[in-house]
Design a protein around this motif. Structure first.
Motif, PDB file in Angstrom:
ATOM      1  N   ALA A 136       0.847  -1.187   0.000  1.00 38.04           N
ATOM      2  CA  ALA A 136       0.000   0.000   0.000  1.00 38.04           C
ATOM      3  C   ALA A 136       0.881   1.235   0.000  1.00 38.04           C
ATOM      4  CB  ALA A 136      -0.910   0.008   1.221  1.00 38.04           C
ATOM      5  N   ARG A 137       0.470   2.239  -0.752  1.00 39.10           N
ATOM      6  CA  ARG A 137       1.215   3.498  -0.751  1.00 39.10           C
ATOM      7  C   ARG A 137       0.241   4.637  -0.989  1.00 39.10           C
ATOM      8  NH1 ARG A 137       4.783   3.025  -6.348  1.00 39.10           N
ATOM      9  NH2 ARG A 137       3.060   2.835  -7.814  1.00 39.10           N
ATOM     10  N   PRO A 138       0.579   5.865  -0.584  1.00 39.30           N
ATOM     11  CA  PRO A 138      -0.332   6.998  -0.749  1.00 39.30           C
ATOM     12  C   PRO A 138      -0.694   7.219  -2.214  1.00 39.30           C
ATOM     13  CG  PRO A 138       1.445   7.564   0.746  1.00 39.30           C
ATOM     14  CD  PRO A 138       1.818   6.243   0.133  1.00 39.30           C
ATOM     15  N   ALA A 139      -1.964   7.550  -2.455  1.00 33.97           N
ATOM     16  CA  ALA A 139      -2.435   7.800  -3.818  1.00 33.97           C
ATOM     17  C   ALA A 139      -2.337   9.282  -4.135  1.00 33.97           C
ATOM     18  CB  ALA A 139      -3.865   7.305  -3.980  1.00 33.97           C
ATOM     19  N   LYS A 140      -1.173   9.852  -3.893  1.00 29.77           N
ATOM     20  CA  LYS A 140      -0.992  11.291  -4.043  1.00 29.77           C
ATOM     21  C   LYS A 140       0.088  11.661  -5.046  1.00 29.77           C
ATOM     22  CE  LYS A 140      -4.044  12.618  -0.968  1.00 29.77           C
ATOM     23  NZ  LYS A 140      -5.234  13.420  -1.340  1.00 29.77           N
ATOM     24  N   ALA A 141       0.766  10.660  -5.628  1.00 26.48           N
ATOM     25  CA  ALA A 141       1.833  10.953  -6.579  1.00 26.48           C
ATOM     26  C   ALA A 141       2.006   9.768  -7.515  1.00 26.48           C
ATOM     27  CB  ALA A 141       3.141  11.257  -5.843  1.00 26.48           C
ATOM     28  N   GLY A 142       2.563  10.059  -8.702  1.00 24.92           N
ATOM     29  CA  GLY A 142       2.869   8.995  -9.641  1.00 24.92           C
ATOM     30  C   GLY A 142       1.796   8.770 -10.688  1.00 24.92           C
ATOM     31  N   ALA A 143       2.174   8.039 -11.732  1.00 27.04           N
ATOM     32  CA  ALA A 143       1.275   7.807 -12.860  1.00 27.04           C
ATOM     33  C   ALA A 143       0.046   7.003 -12.459  1.00 27.04           C
ATOM     34  CB  ALA A 143       2.038   7.092 -13.976  1.00 27.04           C
ATOM     35  N   LEU A 161      -7.189  15.595  -4.828  1.00 29.03           N
ATOM     36  CA  LEU A 161      -6.151  16.558  -5.180  1.00 29.03           C
ATOM     37  C   LEU A 161      -5.561  17.266  -3.968  1.00 29.03           C
ATOM     38  CD1 LEU A 161      -7.712  18.097  -8.407  1.00 29.03           C
ATOM     39  CD2 LEU A 161      -5.492  16.945  -8.259  1.00 29.03           C
ATOM     40  N   ARG A 162      -6.218  17.142  -2.819  1.00 23.22           N
ATOM     41  CA  ARG A 162      -5.706  17.804  -1.615  1.00 23.22           C
ATOM     42  C   ARG A 162      -4.398  17.132  -1.185  1.00 23.22           C
ATOM     43  NH1 ARG A 162     -10.517  18.247   2.689  1.00 23.22           N
ATOM     44  NH2 ARG A 162      -8.833  19.295   3.826  1.00 23.22           N
ATOM     45  N   GLY A 163      -3.316  17.890  -1.229  1.00 27.05           N
ATOM     46  CA  GLY A 163      -2.011  17.353  -0.857  1.00 27.05           C
ATOM     47  C   GLY A 163      -1.349  16.529  -1.936  1.00 27.05           C
ATOM     48  N   ALA A 164      -1.947  16.445  -3.125  1.00 29.43           N
ATOM     49  CA  ALA A 164      -1.373  15.630  -4.202  1.00 29.43           C
ATOM     50  C   ALA A 164      -0.203  16.352  -4.867  1.00 29.43           C
ATOM     51  CB  ALA A 164      -2.437  15.308  -5.243  1.00 29.43           C
ATOM     52  N   ARG A 165       0.676  15.569  -5.464  1.00 32.29           N
ATOM     53  CA  ARG A 165       1.833  16.126  -6.168  1.00 32.29           C
ATOM     54  C   ARG A 165       1.559  16.252  -7.667  1.00 32.29           C
ATOM     55  NH1 ARG A 165       6.477  12.342  -3.796  1.00 32.29           N
ATOM     56  NH2 ARG A 165       7.686  13.307  -5.494  1.00 32.29           N
ATOM     57  N   PHE A 166       0.292  16.367  -8.003  1.00 35.06           N
ATOM     58  CA  PHE A 166      -0.128  16.665  -9.366  1.00 35.06           C
ATOM     59  C   PHE A 166      -1.333  17.584  -9.283  1.00 35.06           C
ATOM     60  CE2 PHE A 166      -1.488  12.377  -8.110  1.00 35.06           C
ATOM     61  CZ  PHE A 166      -2.864  12.544  -8.036  1.00 35.06           C
ATOM     62  N   ASP A 184       8.373   6.746 -11.050  1.00 33.94           N
ATOM     63  CA  ASP A 184       7.682   5.885 -10.082  1.00 33.94           C
ATOM     64  C   ASP A 184       8.204   6.225  -8.697  1.00 33.94           C
ATOM     65  OD1 ASP A 184       7.070   3.521  -8.379  1.00 33.94           O
ATOM     66  OD2 ASP A 184       6.186   2.811 -10.250  1.00 33.94           O
ATOM     67  N   THR A 185       7.310   6.668  -7.821  1.00 37.16           N
ATOM     68  CA  THR A 185       7.727   7.146  -6.503  1.00 37.16           C
ATOM     69  C   THR A 185       8.222   6.028  -5.600  1.00 37.16           C
ATOM     70  OG1 THR A 185       5.441   6.980  -5.723  1.00 37.16           O
ATOM     71  CG2 THR A 185       6.146   9.098  -6.606  1.00 37.16           C
ATOM     72  N   ALA A 186       7.918   4.771  -5.935  1.00 37.77           N
ATOM     73  CA  ALA A 186       8.295   3.657  -5.063  1.00 37.77           C
ATOM     74  C   ALA A 186       9.548   2.927  -5.531  1.00 37.77           C
ATOM     75  CB  ALA A 186       7.141   2.665  -4.947  1.00 37.77           C
ATOM     76  N   VAL A 187       9.966   3.165  -6.768  1.00 32.62           N
ATOM     77  CA  VAL A 187      11.130   2.462  -7.321  1.00 32.62           C
ATOM     78  C   VAL A 187      12.154   3.510  -7.758  1.00 32.62           C
ATOM     79  CG1 VAL A 187      11.942   0.787  -9.018  1.00 32.62           C
ATOM     80  CG2 VAL A 187       9.601   0.641  -8.150  1.00 32.62           C
ATOM     81  N   PRO A 188      13.276   3.616  -7.071  1.00 36.03           N
ATOM     82  CA  PRO A 188      14.277   4.631  -7.412  1.00 36.03           C
ATOM     83  C   PRO A 188      14.715   4.543  -8.866  1.00 36.03           C
ATOM     84  CG  PRO A 188      14.798   3.591  -5.309  1.00 36.03           C
ATOM     85  CD  PRO A 188      13.683   2.799  -5.905  1.00 36.03           C
ATOM     86  N   GLU A 189      14.767   5.705  -9.504  1.00 36.95           N
ATOM     87  CA  GLU A 189      15.257   5.846 -10.880  1.00 36.95           C
ATOM     88  C   GLU A 189      14.379   5.117 -11.900  1.00 36.95           C
ATOM     89  OE1 GLU A 189      19.317   4.653 -11.029  1.00 36.95           O
ATOM     90  OE2 GLU A 189      19.973   6.091  -9.508  1.00 36.95           O
TER      91      GLU A 189
END
Length: 252
Positions: A136-143, A161-166, A184-189
């Protein structure tokens, strides 16, 4: 006059059968209380009492004209069933997509402010999988987050959209072109491409996400990769009970 085409099933339990009759009426379209009474043959107080109870349970609700319509709970139950069927049938689709592209394929679902990985092409015994099933991860960033939120109702969009990075403008772009792309916010690079998977009534039930590191995953999605992930999403749409394509296109 409103005509009912759905024949309610009979359970033998009086109050349930009466509720089933009212649901069958509304299943054929919005109905006023007067229409519920006329078509069902129930007395007005009985029809009103049962309709109010169904409304409290979110099995019925009202439209802008005050007519009874099916409540969101029924739709949610149907979507959950479609999601479960989709997850069970997704593994071969994900495996084919991963073999074709050399990238990791996963399915994410959204619940509230979190998104969950519910299926992956990566071997479950692998020690290299950064996002195993159940993550589980926050639904605030990433594709994936953008795809899972972009087609929601305005109220849900506002909350998401509150607090989202998009931004709302970015979600409008996702709706217009039918896919999202970015780090991808969970996988570096790593970079991901995400497309929606739709069920009946064209509702987005999950996101199909293709993830990889550069140079295997290009900085901008090319036609071949988009075509592969869109085709896989179409197969998943068929599994979910939607004969329509996922509404994406491979233009870049």
């Amino acid at each position: 006059m409103k005509v009912v085409t759905q024949q309610p099933r009979i359970s033998g339990v009086g109050v349930l059968d009466k509720a089933s009759v009212l649901l069958a009426i509304v299943e054929d379209g919005p109905a006023t209380l007067a229409e519920l009474v006329t078509i069902s043959g129930l007395t007005r107080p009985t029809a009103h009492r049962i309709a109010q109870a169904l409304e409290r349970l979110d099995l019925l609700t009202r439209d802008h004209c005050g007519r009874y319509v099916l409540g969101t709970r029924l739709g949610n139950i149907a979507v959950e069933a479609q999601r479960d069927r989709l997850v069970r049938a997704a593994l071969p689709v994900l495996a084919d997509l991963a073999a074709l592209t050399g990238l990791d394929a996963r399915i994410f679902r959204r619940r509230g402010e979190k998104q969950f990985c519910v299926a992956t092409s990566v071997d479950p015994l692998s020690l290299t999988d950064c996002i195993p099933v159940g993550t589980a991860r926050p639904a605030k960033a990433g594709a994936a987050s953008q795809v899972l939120l972009a087609w929601e109702e305005p109220e849900e969009l506002y909350e998401g959209l509150r607090g989202a990075r998009f931004t709302a403008a970015q979600l409008a772009l996702v709706r217009r072109r039918g896919w999202a792309h970015g780090p991808d916010t969970a996988v570096p690079e790593a970079v991901s491409i995400a497309v929606p998977v739709r069920a009946k009534e064209n509702r987005v039930v999950c996101a199909l996400v293709l993830t990889g590191k550069r140079p295997r995953m290009p900085a901008e999605p090319n036609r071949a990769l988009l075509g592969a992930v869109i085709d896989a999403a179409s197969r998943l749409c068929d599994v979910a009970g939607n004969s329509r394509a996922p509404g994406t296109r491979a233009a870049v």
